[in-house]
Design an enzyme around this catalytic site. Sequence first.
Site, PDB file in Angstrom:
ATOM      1  N   LEU A 125      -1.380   7.248   2.421  1.00  0.00           N
ATOM      2  CA  LEU A 125      -0.640   8.034   3.409  1.00  0.00           C
ATOM      3  C   LEU A 125       0.160   7.136   4.346  1.00  0.00           C
ATOM      4  CD1 LEU A 125      -3.174  10.800   4.411  1.00  0.00           C
ATOM      5  CD2 LEU A 125      -1.058  11.048   3.123  1.00  0.00           C
ATOM      6  N   ALA A 126      -0.469   6.066   4.831  1.00  0.00           N
ATOM      7  CA  ALA A 126       0.205   5.204   5.801  1.00  0.00           C
ATOM      8  C   ALA A 126       1.364   4.453   5.144  1.00  0.00           C
ATOM      9  CB  ALA A 126      -0.806   4.227   6.412  1.00  0.00           C
ATOM     10  N   GLY A 127       1.108   3.820   4.007  1.00  0.00           N
ATOM     11  CA  GLY A 127       2.138   3.000   3.371  1.00  0.00           C
ATOM     12  C   GLY A 127       3.289   3.820   2.817  1.00  0.00           C
ATOM     13  N   ARG A 141     -21.368  13.346  12.961  1.00  0.00           N
ATOM     14  CA  ARG A 141     -21.764  12.639  11.744  1.00  0.00           C
ATOM     15  C   ARG A 141     -22.810  11.550  11.969  1.00  0.00           C
ATOM     16  NH1 ARG A 141     -15.814  11.965   8.840  1.00  0.00           N
ATOM     17  NH2 ARG A 141     -15.651  14.159   8.282  1.00  0.00           N
ATOM     18  N   HIS A 188     -21.329   8.830   6.353  1.00  0.00           N
ATOM     19  CA  HIS A 188     -21.145  10.283   6.296  1.00  0.00           C
ATOM     20  C   HIS A 188     -22.443  10.966   5.877  1.00  0.00           C
ATOM     21  CE1 HIS A 188     -19.475  14.180   5.336  1.00  0.00           C
ATOM     22  NE2 HIS A 188     -18.294  13.801   5.794  1.00  0.00           N
ATOM     23  N   GLY A 212       0.817  -1.206   0.000  1.00  0.00           N
ATOM     24  CA  GLY A 212       0.000   0.000   0.000  1.00  0.00           C
ATOM     25  C   GLY A 212       0.848   1.252   0.000  1.00  0.00           C
ATOM     26  N   ARG A 256     -15.213   8.012  14.022  1.00  0.00           N
ATOM     27  CA  ARG A 256     -14.018   8.822  13.777  1.00  0.00           C
ATOM     28  C   ARG A 256     -14.392  10.279  13.618  1.00  0.00           C
ATOM     29  NH1 ARG A 256     -11.710  11.120   9.413  1.00  0.00           N
ATOM     30  NH2 ARG A 256     -12.931   9.999   7.852  1.00  0.00           N
TER      31      ARG A 256
HETATM   32  C1  FAD Z   1     -13.963  11.182  -0.120  1.00  0.00           C
HETATM   33  C2  FAD Z   1     -13.183  11.056   1.156  1.00  0.00           C
HETATM   34  C3  FAD Z   1     -12.768  12.188   1.847  1.00  0.00           C
HETATM   35  C4  FAD Z   1     -12.029  12.080   3.024  1.00  0.00           C
HETATM   36  N1  FAD Z   1     -11.648  13.209   3.678  1.00  0.00           N
HETATM   37  C5  FAD Z   1     -10.897  13.107   4.813  1.00  0.00           C
HETATM   38  C6  FAD Z   1     -10.442  14.283   5.487  1.00  0.00           C
HETATM   39  O1  FAD Z   1     -10.710  15.412   5.084  1.00  0.00           O
HETATM   40  N2  FAD Z   1      -9.681  14.130   6.607  1.00  0.00           N
HETATM   41  C7  FAD Z   1      -9.350  12.904   7.082  1.00  0.00           C
HETATM   42  O2  FAD Z   1      -8.636  12.834   8.075  1.00  0.00           O
HETATM   43  N3  FAD Z   1      -9.759  11.780   6.455  1.00  0.00           N
HETATM   44  C8  FAD Z   1     -10.531  11.842   5.332  1.00  0.00           C
HETATM   45  N4  FAD Z   1     -10.954  10.698   4.703  1.00  0.00           N
HETATM   46  C9  FAD Z   1     -10.458   9.385   5.165  1.00  0.00           C
HETATM   47  C10 FAD Z   1      -9.016   9.154   4.709  1.00  0.00           C
HETATM   48  O3  FAD Z   1      -8.838   9.692   3.436  1.00  0.00           O
HETATM   49  C11 FAD Z   1      -8.609   7.686   4.647  1.00  0.00           C
HETATM   50  O4  FAD Z   1      -9.024   7.030   5.786  1.00  0.00           O
HETATM   51  C12 FAD Z   1      -7.098   7.538   4.551  1.00  0.00           C
HETATM   52  O5  FAD Z   1      -6.600   8.323   3.507  1.00  0.00           O
HETATM   53  C13 FAD Z   1      -6.678   6.101   4.359  1.00  0.00           C
HETATM   54  O6  FAD Z   1      -5.280   6.050   4.130  1.00  0.00           O
HETATM   55  P1  FAD Z   1      -4.508   4.669   4.070  1.00  0.00           P
HETATM   56  O7  FAD Z   1      -3.089   4.980   3.811  1.00  0.00           O
HETATM   57  O8  FAD Z   1      -4.820   3.877   5.287  1.00  0.00           O
HETATM   58  O9  FAD Z   1      -5.158   3.861   2.851  1.00  0.00           O
HETATM   59  P2  FAD Z   1      -5.386   4.236   1.291  1.00  0.00           P
HETATM   60  O10 FAD Z   1      -5.084   5.632   0.980  1.00  0.00           O
HETATM   61  O11 FAD Z   1      -6.719   3.698   0.955  1.00  0.00           O
HETATM   62  O12 FAD Z   1      -4.275   3.381   0.545  1.00  0.00           O
HETATM   63  C14 FAD Z   1      -4.364   1.994   0.371  1.00  0.00           C
HETATM   64  C15 FAD Z   1      -3.186   1.541  -0.453  1.00  0.00           C
HETATM   65  O13 FAD Z   1      -3.108   0.134  -0.403  1.00  0.00           O
HETATM   66  C16 FAD Z   1      -2.991  -0.419  -1.688  1.00  0.00           C
HETATM   67  N5  FAD Z   1      -3.598  -1.743  -1.616  1.00  0.00           N
HETATM   68  C17 FAD Z   1      -4.756  -2.105  -1.025  1.00  0.00           C
HETATM   69  N6  FAD Z   1      -4.940  -3.437  -1.121  1.00  0.00           N
HETATM   70  C18 FAD Z   1      -3.876  -3.925  -1.768  1.00  0.00           C
HETATM   71  C19 FAD Z   1      -3.487  -5.230  -2.181  1.00  0.00           C
HETATM   72  N7  FAD Z   1      -4.224  -6.302  -1.909  1.00  0.00           N
HETATM   73  N8  FAD Z   1      -2.322  -5.369  -2.865  1.00  0.00           N
HETATM   74  C20 FAD Z   1      -1.551  -4.279  -3.158  1.00  0.00           C
HETATM   75  N9  FAD Z   1      -1.866  -3.029  -2.779  1.00  0.00           N
HETATM   76  C21 FAD Z   1      -3.019  -2.859  -2.096  1.00  0.00           C
HETATM   77  C22 FAD Z   1      -3.647   0.578  -2.612  1.00  0.00           C
HETATM   78  O14 FAD Z   1      -3.131   0.453  -3.899  1.00  0.00           O
HETATM   79  C23 FAD Z   1      -3.245   1.898  -1.940  1.00  0.00           C
HETATM   80  O15 FAD Z   1      -1.968   2.249  -2.370  1.00  0.00           O
HETATM   81  C24 FAD Z   1     -11.706  10.800   3.525  1.00  0.00           C
HETATM   82  C25 FAD Z   1     -12.129   9.663   2.841  1.00  0.00           C
HETATM   83  C26 FAD Z   1     -12.899   9.781   1.691  1.00  0.00           C
HETATM   84  C27 FAD Z   1     -13.431   8.538   1.060  1.00  0.00           C
END
Ligand code: FAD
Lengths: 255, 636
Positions: free
Chosen positions: B44-46, B331, B267, B41, B435
């Site tokens: 942001l986290a990865g 929310r 939401h 992934g 959240r």
């Molecule tokens: C429309 C929207 C608006 C939002 N606005 C806000 C906000 O204003 N403030 C806030 O704090 N939060 C907000 N959120 C929530 C927040 O954006 C997410 O919770 C957060 O960005 C998740 O980050 P992540 O790194 O955990 O995962 P993600 O960003 O979902 O990344 C997942 C990664 O894993 C990879 N991946 C997944 N499964 C596999 C697999 N099996 N094999 C290989 N790669 C894989 C994908 O390719 C991707 O790179 C919002 C969410 C949405 C939907």
Amino acid sequence: MSDVKLKLKLKIWRQPGSDAVGKLVDYDVEVSPDDSFLEMLDQINESLEKNNQEPIVFESDCREGICGACGLVINGQPHGPVPRITTCQLHMRHFKNGDTIYVEPFRAKAFPVLKDLLVDRTPLDKILQVGGFVSINTGGVPDANEIPIAKDVAAQSFDAAACIGCGACVASCKNASAMLFVSAKVSQYALLPQGQPERQRRVEAMVKAMDEQGFGSCTNTYACEAECPKGISISNIARLNRDFFSAKLKSKNVS
Amino acid sequence: MAKLDSKVPAGNVQDKWTDHKFNMKLVNPANKRKYDVIVIGAGLAGASAAATMGELGYNVKLFTYHDSGRRAHSIAAQGGINAAKNYQNDGDSVYRLFYDTVKGGDFRAREANVHRLAEVSNSIIDQCVAQGVPFARDYGGLLDNRSFGGAQVSRTFYARGQTGQQLLLGAISALNRQIGLGNVKEYTRREMLEVVVVDDHARGVIVRNLVTGEVERHSAHAVVLATGGYSNVFFLSTNAMNCNGTAAWRSHKQGAYMANPCFTQIHPTCLPVHGEGQSKLALMSESLRNDGRIWVSKKKDDKRHANDIPEDERDYYLERKYPSFGNLTPRDIASRSAKEACDSGRGVNGGEAVNLDFKHAIERLGKNVIEERYGNLFEMYETITGKNPYKEPMNIYPAPHYTMGGLWVDYNLMSTIPGLFVLGEANFSDHGANRLGASALMQGLADGYFVIPYTIGNYLADNKDPLMSTDKEEFVQAEKRVTDHVEKLLAIKGTRTVDDFHKKLGRIMWNKVGMARNEKGLKEAISEISQLREEFWKDVNVIGSAGTLNQCLERAGRVADYLELGELMAKDALDRKESCGGHFRTEYQTEDGEAKRNDEEYAYVAAWEFKDTGNWELHKEDLEFENVKLSQRSYK
Ligand SMILES: Cc1cc2nc3c(=O)[nH]c(=O)nc-3n(C[C@H](O)[C@H](O)[C@H](O)COP(=O)(O)OP(=O)(O)OC[C@H]3O[C@@H](n4cnc5c(N)ncnc54)[C@H](O)[C@@H]3O)c2cc1C
Ligand code: SF4
Ligand code: FES
């Protein structure tokens, strides 16, 4: 919600693999004007699958105009006829009953077709990997408010940083140049104090990588700016050119 | 099987992280090169984790199913990111951010984790600014803030309506630098389909190359999942089309417990469904509730256009029910109220939508002010719907948005499979049952930049075995699970499409495991889902072959997993006989219809161990609240 459906004829590029020959295939559809362009493709795919035929391969993810994954050439225009939006933001109400619509992939030497409408745009990332960053490690950085940045300067930097990496600028350019994309990244940093220490090195490295990745050179036709869904301005290209030439003058890597 | 030990360090909540950092073992800089770490992934986290571990000197292999890390779903976040900087001098502090997050989560999160999150929040903002993230600034050139629901201070940093984009591009720039330097090797368009467990430890993954269809084995000393949330189990959600739960689910089936899977966030301000062909739901920023007034008609089945419904025939139900918070209730409460109004037949046109009206705000402040505040959102609304919100109310309806539940992790972010770490939305750790806005971005970056780089070292220092050969039997078996699964899907050749099953599942989830749940509906959901799963494995039609780019096959694999995950969500919701945050059981409410927690019996994390399909064992991690006093949330 509208009940009147549009009857359309689609001519869609089908190509089984990167080395295979492709061709336009006809599809007749009826869609609601409230559907998006990609939802129309979803519906075609659903009926293809029902008839045991391979669905059309195309890319999309956020469907909100921000991830840059989608990108089709619609009636000859990257991202279609409506300015300043991505393919996923295009809705069918912009078409008329009886229209014929051509749907093709983004085409450029640096973007080979992988299947149907899906192309490989990773060369754009390769350019960023040689200089699209500020060379700092995690931790040990100054407090965020230590260096004030004028509101309008931050806003200008943001405007350049808003690029979504979709590659429409490349697809719209007769030289398949990535200049708008590269200049957006160069400008984001050139405008900020954090970007100054590497300003010269960055522009040189990124321009060199752009050439190596097989993108063409810029001849100032401005087609890129017209098709860019995020309104990235060609003034960024001028800034890149200024920085590039002044870097060349000072550079030890004169070629 | 693994024991549920949260490994929360002893001591005051304020000192735990500092003490723990000091007590953890370190890997000597020269030795870091000898360790391979797999990160799945690039959200942001990865991306932040991979970049930081690359900087430290580990050999990092990064996998994503996208063509580029920049496409990860984090890119779509709009509103902002919280931090306890107190730049506004309005009384914010690490402790207040901690307190608000525990309370906002309705007391179902682990205090120690939340406090650490609040502690590192300030460093995140420093880091992003140093990377060149163009945050919004005020006229003095300093960083600007806005406020979000559930907080009385202004602590949200933002970059127009594209905060997620700018933070992700910042993290990706750090990652790109490490890729360029050769410290991180990226594998794009690869989907992880199995984790390889050897002697109870995660030692690698099996991925499918999405372009060629080849199945690959990769070995490492530790595996980090940062694969996002599973809201797409509902079919329609605000998540990107490709977001899925597969990486987490396949790991769950190898021994990682799944925690609080029923905690999902709906939401309140999304665009309503426009028709059968709908593929996803667009989010309209919560900030609109600052000036927009939410209402429905007082009459049932009112087919009049909103502008023709006179003032005294409108019900501004949030203002009526929650006079002190009005349109700015949290929310979960705003979402539930919209559902109630529509269920009683008073939605727009008698359907599933409510009005979000700017008429009074425009009269009061002028169109210019509203345009300045929300211009881009109004434009977005018009692009999608073709309607002009300056002239008529927006139509909105709640939609699935975020999953607080996820893989169970201890304080070190390690799952119940030693060596398998889980970050970001994919884990369950910090948000409890609800959240707060702008906290997910904060958590993803906290986990990646500031937590995992320490805790993984502590693990690796004790697990020094040389890199394992991928010829080992466990790798062979894991690969076989993947190829068998793919072949099985392709062999069914039934009559129904993958999306048809996904939509049916989504409807069950939305109706029975959505905003309001009850025993009867949940029991029905469990049996309907298991029946649908049986039908899927008999009658789905997966077109094409394994050895090529095949999006139909990709979707089928993900839907197969949702058909198991959905059942566990219903089971978890059934088991939790209380209402808390986003989990509302209609049997457990106060006299005036608010969520009623049961702290005596349910102040625990429900961690489910997979036994076999449709069969789980529940383990409980009791939650202790030593700092924040348990109390009923009230927004009246
Ligand atoms: C429309 C929207 C608006 C939002 N606005 C806000 C906000 O204003 N403030 C806030 O704090 N939060 C907000 N959120 C929530 C927040 O954006 C997410 O919770 C957060 O960005 C998740 O980050 P992540 O790194 O955990 O995962 P993600 O960003 O979902 O990344 C997942 C990664 O894993 C990879 N991946 C997944 N499964 C596999 C697999 N099996 N094999 C290989 N790669 C894989 C994908 O390719 C991707 O790179 C919002 C969410 C949405 C939907
Ligand atoms: S400059 Fe515009 S067209 Fe080019 S990649 Fe960026 S957003 Fe797309
Ligand atoms: S699908 Fe993300 S920009 Fe179109």
